[in-house]
Scaffold this motif. Structure first.
Motif, PDB file in Angstrom:
ATOM      1  N   GLN A 155       3.369   1.177  11.926  1.00 39.51           N
ATOM      2  CA  GLN A 155       4.510   1.957  11.438  1.00 39.51           C
ATOM      3  C   GLN A 155       3.920   2.231   9.794  1.00 39.51           C
ATOM      4  O   GLN A 155       4.139   3.496   9.371  1.00 39.51           O
ATOM      5  CB  GLN A 155       5.629   1.548  11.534  1.00 39.51           C
ATOM      6  CG  GLN A 155       6.962   2.474  11.138  1.00 39.51           C
ATOM      7  CD  GLN A 155       8.182   2.100  11.510  1.00 39.51           C
ATOM      8  OE1 GLN A 155       8.253   0.956  12.198  1.00 39.51           O
ATOM      9  NE2 GLN A 155       9.171   2.853  11.082  1.00 39.51           N
ATOM     10  N   VAL A 156       3.520   1.341   9.221  1.00 40.62           N
ATOM     11  CA  VAL A 156       3.354   1.283   7.750  1.00 40.62           C
ATOM     12  C   VAL A 156       2.029   2.320   7.722  1.00 40.62           C
ATOM     13  O   VAL A 156       1.947   3.272   6.813  1.00 40.62           O
ATOM     14  CB  VAL A 156       2.844   0.174   7.166  1.00 40.62           C
ATOM     15  CG1 VAL A 156       2.152   0.298   5.754  1.00 40.62           C
ATOM     16  CG2 VAL A 156       3.842  -0.949   7.320  1.00 40.62           C
ATOM     17  N   VAL A 157       1.015   2.482   8.538  1.00 43.89           N
ATOM     18  CA  VAL A 157      -0.178   3.118   8.527  1.00 43.89           C
ATOM     19  C   VAL A 157       0.320   4.649   8.642  1.00 43.89           C
ATOM     20  O   VAL A 157      -0.086   5.657   7.936  1.00 43.89           O
ATOM     21  CB  VAL A 157      -1.113   2.686   9.724  1.00 43.89           C
ATOM     22  CG1 VAL A 157      -2.184   3.825   9.634  1.00 43.89           C
ATOM     23  CG2 VAL A 157      -1.820   1.270   9.222  1.00 43.89           C
ATOM     24  N   ASP A 158       1.133   4.623   9.940  1.00 45.51           N
ATOM     25  CA  ASP A 158       1.617   6.293  10.321  1.00 45.51           C
ATOM     26  C   ASP A 158       2.402   6.775   8.952  1.00 45.51           C
ATOM     27  O   ASP A 158       2.343   7.887   8.700  1.00 45.51           O
ATOM     28  CB  ASP A 158       2.419   6.225  11.395  1.00 45.51           C
ATOM     29  CG  ASP A 158       1.720   5.676  12.828  1.00 45.51           C
ATOM     30  OD1 ASP A 158       0.248   5.897  12.583  1.00 45.51           O
ATOM     31  OD2 ASP A 158       2.439   5.278  13.421  1.00 45.51           O
ATOM     32  N   LYS A 161       0.101   7.779   6.067  1.00 44.20           N
ATOM     33  CA  LYS A 161      -0.841   8.416   6.092  1.00 44.20           C
ATOM     34  C   LYS A 161      -1.202   9.672   5.117  1.00 44.20           C
ATOM     35  O   LYS A 161      -2.407  10.023   4.643  1.00 44.20           O
ATOM     36  CB  LYS A 161      -1.245   8.886   7.684  1.00 44.20           C
ATOM     37  CG  LYS A 161      -2.554   9.673   7.995  1.00 44.20           C
ATOM     38  CD  LYS A 161      -2.458   9.867   9.341  1.00 44.20           C
ATOM     39  CE  LYS A 161      -3.744  10.517   9.688  1.00 44.20           C
ATOM     40  NZ  LYS A 161      -3.725  10.852  11.444  1.00 44.20           N
ATOM     41  N   PRO A 162      -0.169  10.447   4.952  1.00 45.97           N
ATOM     42  CA  PRO A 162      -0.271  11.422   3.989  1.00 45.97           C
ATOM     43  C   PRO A 162      -0.588  11.063   2.725  1.00 45.97           C
ATOM     44  O   PRO A 162      -1.198  11.965   1.686  1.00 45.97           O
ATOM     45  CB  PRO A 162       0.974  12.451   4.178  1.00 45.97           C
ATOM     46  CG  PRO A 162       1.605  11.927   5.449  1.00 45.97           C
ATOM     47  CD  PRO A 162       1.282  10.598   5.386  1.00 45.97           C
ATOM     48  N   ALA A 164      -2.094   8.249   1.436  1.00 46.59           N
ATOM     49  CA  ALA A 164      -3.115   7.177   1.366  1.00 46.59           C
ATOM     50  C   ALA A 164      -4.546   7.989   1.517  1.00 46.59           C
ATOM     51  O   ALA A 164      -5.399   7.492   2.340  1.00 46.59           O
ATOM     52  CB  ALA A 164      -3.141   6.078   2.470  1.00 46.59           C
ATOM     53  N   VAL A 165      -4.651   8.859   0.598  1.00 45.33           N
ATOM     54  CA  VAL A 165      -5.970   9.705   0.604  1.00 45.33           C
ATOM     55  C   VAL A 165      -6.427   9.929  -0.867  1.00 45.33           C
ATOM     56  O   VAL A 165      -5.574   9.901  -1.635  1.00 45.33           O
ATOM     57  CB  VAL A 165      -5.696  10.996   1.243  1.00 45.33           C
ATOM     58  CG1 VAL A 165      -5.478  10.859   2.670  1.00 45.33           C
ATOM     59  CG2 VAL A 165      -4.415  11.930   0.822  1.00 45.33           C
ATOM     60  N   THR A 166      -7.687   9.888  -1.019  1.00 43.26           N
ATOM     61  CA  THR A 166      -8.285  10.124  -2.283  1.00 43.26           C
ATOM     62  C   THR A 166      -7.503  11.415  -2.711  1.00 43.26           C
ATOM     63  O   THR A 166      -7.647  12.478  -2.304  1.00 43.26           O
ATOM     64  CB  THR A 166      -9.597  10.168  -2.303  1.00 43.26           C
ATOM     65  OG1 THR A 166     -10.112   9.096  -1.790  1.00 43.26           O
ATOM     66  CG2 THR A 166     -10.450  10.367  -3.500  1.00 43.26           C
ATOM     67  N   GLY A 167      -7.228  11.478  -4.134  1.00 41.81           N
ATOM     68  CA  GLY A 167      -6.616  12.341  -4.981  1.00 41.81           C
ATOM     69  C   GLY A 167      -5.143  12.527  -4.768  1.00 41.81           C
ATOM     70  O   GLY A 167      -4.817  13.352  -5.910  1.00 41.81           O
ATOM     71  N   ASN A 168      -4.567  11.793  -3.888  1.00 44.45           N
ATOM     72  CA  ASN A 168      -2.852  11.857  -3.936  1.00 44.45           C
ATOM     73  C   ASN A 168      -2.450  11.049  -5.216  1.00 44.45           C
ATOM     74  O   ASN A 168      -2.789   9.898  -5.518  1.00 44.45           O
ATOM     75  CB  ASN A 168      -2.723  11.379  -2.621  1.00 44.45           C
ATOM     76  CG  ASN A 168      -1.013  11.663  -2.639  1.00 44.45           C
ATOM     77  OD1 ASN A 168      -0.265  10.796  -2.958  1.00 44.45           O
ATOM     78  ND2 ASN A 168      -0.578  12.705  -1.709  1.00 44.45           N
ATOM     79  N   PRO A 169      -1.300  11.377  -5.728  1.00 37.06           N
ATOM     80  CA  PRO A 169      -0.971  10.639  -7.120  1.00 37.06           C
ATOM     81  C   PRO A 169      -0.509   9.047  -6.368  1.00 37.06           C
ATOM     82  O   PRO A 169      -0.633   8.371  -7.254  1.00 37.06           O
ATOM     83  CB  PRO A 169       0.388  11.401  -7.385  1.00 37.06           C
ATOM     84  CG  PRO A 169      -0.037  12.719  -6.871  1.00 37.06           C
ATOM     85  CD  PRO A 169      -0.823  12.539  -5.490  1.00 37.06           C
ATOM     86  N   GLU A 176      -3.148   0.708  -0.874  1.00 35.17           N
ATOM     87  CA  GLU A 176      -3.325  -0.882  -0.858  1.00 35.17           C
ATOM     88  C   GLU A 176      -2.420  -1.180   0.351  1.00 35.17           C
ATOM     89  O   GLU A 176      -2.956  -2.303   1.269  1.00 35.17           O
ATOM     90  CB  GLU A 176      -2.761  -1.550  -2.016  1.00 35.17           C
ATOM     91  CG  GLU A 176      -2.674  -2.995  -1.909  1.00 35.17           C
ATOM     92  CD  GLU A 176      -2.147  -3.520  -3.236  1.00 35.17           C
ATOM     93  OE1 GLU A 176      -2.580  -4.720  -3.636  1.00 35.17           O
ATOM     94  OE2 GLU A 176      -1.259  -3.105  -3.971  1.00 35.17           O
ATOM     95  N   MET A 177      -1.133  -0.781   0.605  1.00 33.29           N
ATOM     96  CA  MET A 177      -0.194  -1.135   1.702  1.00 33.29           C
ATOM     97  C   MET A 177      -1.143  -0.666   2.982  1.00 33.29           C
ATOM     98  O   MET A 177      -0.940  -1.465   4.174  1.00 33.29           O
ATOM     99  CB  MET A 177       0.989  -0.480   1.499  1.00 33.29           C
ATOM    100  CG  MET A 177       1.793  -1.125   0.528  1.00 33.29           C
ATOM    101  SD  MET A 177       3.798  -0.829   0.688  1.00 33.29           S
ATOM    102  CE  MET A 177       3.486   1.024  -0.241  1.00 33.29           C
ATOM    103  N   THR A 178      -1.575   0.532   3.104  1.00 30.99           N
ATOM    104  CA  THR A 178      -2.367   0.839   4.597  1.00 30.99           C
ATOM    105  C   THR A 178      -3.566  -0.052   4.741  1.00 30.99           C
ATOM    106  O   THR A 178      -3.644  -0.633   5.876  1.00 30.99           O
ATOM    107  CB  THR A 178      -2.934   2.222   4.180  1.00 30.99           C
ATOM    108  OG1 THR A 178      -1.746   2.982   3.926  1.00 30.99           O
ATOM    109  CG2 THR A 178      -3.503   2.858   5.569  1.00 30.99           C
ATOM    110  N   GLY A 179      -4.309  -0.492   3.756  1.00 30.21           N
ATOM    111  CA  GLY A 179      -5.429  -1.427   3.991  1.00 30.21           C
ATOM    112  C   GLY A 179      -5.049  -2.757   4.441  1.00 30.21           C
ATOM    113  O   GLY A 179      -5.328  -3.325   5.486  1.00 30.21           O
TER     114      GLY A 179
END
Length: 232
Positions: A155-158, A161-162, A164-169, A176-179
């Protein structure tokens, strides 16, 4: 007496012109009042638009003053006064100040160690389509941070997801939480790839990049080394 061809043309032209003038006069008599009314309505609408904009600007100024007063109350430790001021703003529906007031109220719950209530408040803001997207993203991150230890890793990953991408503030905190969630799910490759991406993103704080670099190395990946990351 018969008219010559050229005189015929002149005659018909005169008749045609006269008919046009008569039609024009008839239309003016019939629709002149309607046209005048439409013009007046258009002018009134234009004036009303200007008044509404002026009114909205005045209201926004008042809301801004109220919001600043609430922040001053929080700084002075007058939480009861601040809560009253924020409650009033939160119910106005004014774009910007209403969701910001709700964010501050949720922050106050965190300070009072009411994490569950705060997480719910943040989550509600994140799902409010009328709130600015940047604010919704911040609220989602805050809610997930507060619930991280109790949420299922997937659920954390889901959720993130928007973000946890490069370039997002919010890539630093969300990544870190997704990893870590990937590690809990026994997906070391996904976790390592996330941590490596974070070490390469210069917008991520240096201290966080150094921390995840160690996590990536522990998983057998070759991230940007902490010694290569400039201090913040």
């Amino acid at each position: 007496m018969a008219l010559k061809p050229q005189n015929n043309e002149a005659f018909f032209r005169e008749v045609d012109d006269e008919v046009r003038r008569e039609q024009t006069a008839r239309l003016a008599r019939r629709y002149g009042v309607i046209v005048a009314v439409l013009v007046l309505l258009a002018l009134a609408a234009f004036g009303g638009t200007l008044w509404w904009r002026s009114h909205q600007n005045a209201v926004a100024g008042e809301r801004g003053d109220q919001f600043m007063a609430a922040m001053a109350s929080i700084s002075a430790g007058k939480d009861d006064d601040a809560r009253k001021q924020l409650d009033a703003l939160a119910g106005t529906g004014v774009k910007g100040y209403a969701p910001l007031s709700r964010m501050l109220e949720a922050d106050m719950l965190v300070r009072e160690r009411k994490e569950k209530q705060a997480a719910t408040a943040f989550l509600n803001i994140s799902q409010d389509s009328s709130a600015p997207q940047q604010l919704r993203d911040a609220a989602l991150l805050r809610a997930t941070t507060l619930q991280f230890d109790t949420l299922p890793p997937q659920q954390v990953v889901d959720r993130l997801k928007p973000l946890a991408v490069t370039g997002n503030p919010w890539f630093g905190s969300a990544g870190e939480m997704t990893g870590i969630a990937y590690m809990k799910l026994n997906h070391p490759k996904l976790a390592g790839a996330m941590f490596v991406a974070m070490t390469k993103d210069k917008a991520v704080p240096a201290s966080l990049r150094a921390r995840v670099a160690q996590l990536a190395a522990d998983l057998g990946f070759e991230p940007v080394q902490p010694s290569e990351i400039p201090a913040a």
